[in-house]
Enzyme design. Structure first.
Site, mmCIF file in Angstrom:
data_model
loop_
_atom_site.group_PDB
_atom_site.id
_atom_site.type_symbol
_atom_site.label_atom_id
_atom_site.label_comp_id
_atom_site.label_asym_id
_atom_site.label_seq_id
_atom_site.Cartn_x
_atom_site.Cartn_y
_atom_site.Cartn_z
ATOM 1 N N CYS A 287 0.816 -1.217 0.000
ATOM 2 C CA CYS A 287 0.000 0.000 0.000
ATOM 3 C C CYS A 287 0.843 1.257 0.000
ATOM 4 O O CYS A 287 0.306 2.372 0.011
ATOM 5 C CB CYS A 287 -0.912 -0.001 1.214
ATOM 6 S SG CYS A 287 -2.050 -1.385 1.184
ATOM 7 N N ASP A 288 2.164 1.110 0.032
ATOM 8 C CA ASP A 288 3.062 2.256 0.094
ATOM 9 C C ASP A 288 3.245 2.868 -1.297
ATOM 10 O O ASP A 288 3.614 2.172 -2.246
ATOM 11 C CB ASP A 288 4.410 1.777 0.654
ATOM 12 C CG ASP A 288 5.410 2.904 0.797
ATOM 13 O OD1 ASP A 288 5.088 4.049 0.423
ATOM 14 O OD2 ASP A 288 6.514 2.625 1.282
#
Ligand SMILES: *Cc1c(COP(=O)(O)O)cnc(C)c1O
Length: 396
Positions: free
Chosen positions: A347-348
């Protein structure tokens, strides 16, 4: 095997004659599909024959140099075992690397410990297992050995100033060669035997002439250390042998030939043992990543492809090691290519593996191959975001 998604870039000019080598996958897309059906993705495929051939090429071009593979680059047993079987020795920096080497077949007398700044626990665990060669680069480390392991053979590490290496390994470790004689004398006064001088020209050292520069300095330090009473008998020329990524590098045999000439010119008159600690140069090309497109979208007018592997996984080398991995799509020659962003699965937002490689329009489910995935990839992968670290599969 089709050609790569981006045309490979020629290496930097080194001023010496050489053939160029480019990165290439160790398996075909057909084999990759078969393996991905069996094992899923992402999977790192290690070719034992590629690994063993690299070892043999290095040995053939440097017959008088003993290889101590640097386990830091990749301590997976599928790398360590074939190297053990081929006749290599090993360089470890921690007890866990030592244990991996033991599992692969190495005995402690085939190991050297090259971490200049060791915890007492690390030092004692490796000593108790039987390792007897340890590295120092300052008074504090000399005192650790004097206190805890006074009977070991000491490797004195010199800092190396190199110009063509992508990764500097001397900003943190290694004494100034000018200070080596005083340190050798101090170690001797305190009862230690300094038997080896070492250096590391820096990782991904593109120009073998950097070795010549450092060897010349090391020879000066060698003679001064001997004059200061050190019983030197081994020269350790470290690692630094480069691997091709999106940029080609000098062929391994040409590289080693230049190094061999430099060794003859600087240390050829001494009857000493010479050892090297190649990490990347030994294992990088033996591994290819199979990764799958798991999603796609268009953002800011550009196609985005999401892979099931990213910078928290095997692409960690992009972050820690500045590696510019080449992404290979099977359709690269049959569908038009265009600019795109390729991102990893976490999700980064920072988890992006490529912004400047043109790829064909990819479908979800398609596989990509990423060559030169053996060194500083899985070794620095994490399970961030609850994702699994790529499994490792051996072929041939
Ligand atoms: C990292 C390291 C190596 C291996 O370096 P490569 O550039 O991968 O060949 C060898 N020796 C020491 C002491 C290291 O720290």
């Amino acid at each position: 095997m089709n050609s790569s998604a981006t045309s490979a870039v020629l290496p930097v000019r080194t001023g010496v004659d050489h053939a160029v080598r480019f990165s290439k996958p160790v398996l075909s897309f057909d084999q990759a599909r078969e393996l991905s059906r069996q094992y899923g993705t992402p999977t790192i495929v290690i070719s034992k024959s590629t690994l063993t051939n690299t070892y043999r090429t290095m040995k053939a071009a440097l017959p008088n140099v003993e290889m101590f593979y640097a386990a830091k680059a990749n301590s997976d047993v599928s790398i360590l075992r074939p190297l053990f079987q081929a006749g290599s020795s090993v360089d470890v920096c921690s007890y866990r690397e030592l244990q991996s080497a033991l599992l692969a077949g190495f005995s402690p007398d085939q190991m050297i410990h090259t971490h200049p700044c060791k915890t007492i626990q690390n030092l004692m665990d490796c000593y108790n297992e039987g390792v007897r060669w340890f590295t120092v680069d300052c008074s504090g480390e000399i005192d650790k050995l004097v206190r805890y392991t006074p009977d070991v053979n000491v490797i004195l590490r010199l800092a190396a100033a190199s110009t063509s290496s992508l990764i500097n390994l001397s900003a943190k470790f290694g004494c100034d060669p000018v200070d080596a004689p005083a340190l050798a004398a101090e170690a001797g006064r305190k009862g230690l035997k300094v038997r080896c001088l070492s250096f590391h020209v820096g990782s991904q050292c593109l120009n073998p002439e950097d070795f010549r520069t450092m060897l010349t300095r090391a020879r000066l330090a060698w003679d001064q250390c001997v004059a200061a009473g050190a019983p030197l008998e081994v020269l350790d020329i470290g690692g630094g042998f480069p691997a091709p990524y999106r940029t080609g590098v000098m062929s391994l045999s040409d590289y080693c030939r230049h190094l061999s000439t430099a060794l003859d010119a600087t240390f050829g008159d001494l009857p000493i043992r010479i050892i090297a600690e190649p990490g990347r140069g030994m294992c990088a090309e033996a591994a290819t990543l199979i990764t799958r497109v798991v999603g796609k979208s268009v953002r800011g007018g550009l196609p985005w492809y999401f892979l099931d592997e990213g910078i928290y996984g095997s692409f960690s080398g992009k972050l820690f090691d500045y590696s510019d991995f080449e992404l290979i799509a099977e359709a690269a020659d049959v569908r038009p290519r265009s600019a795109c962003i390729v991102a990893g699965p976490t999700c980064d937002s920072h988890d992006v593996v490529s912004t400047d490689q043109e790829l064909p329009d990819l479908e979800v489910g398609e596989l990509l191959l990423v060559p030169t995935m053996g060194a500083y990839t899985s070794a620095s992968a994490s399970g961030f975001n609850g994702l699994d670290i790529a499994r490792v599969v051996e072929i041939d």
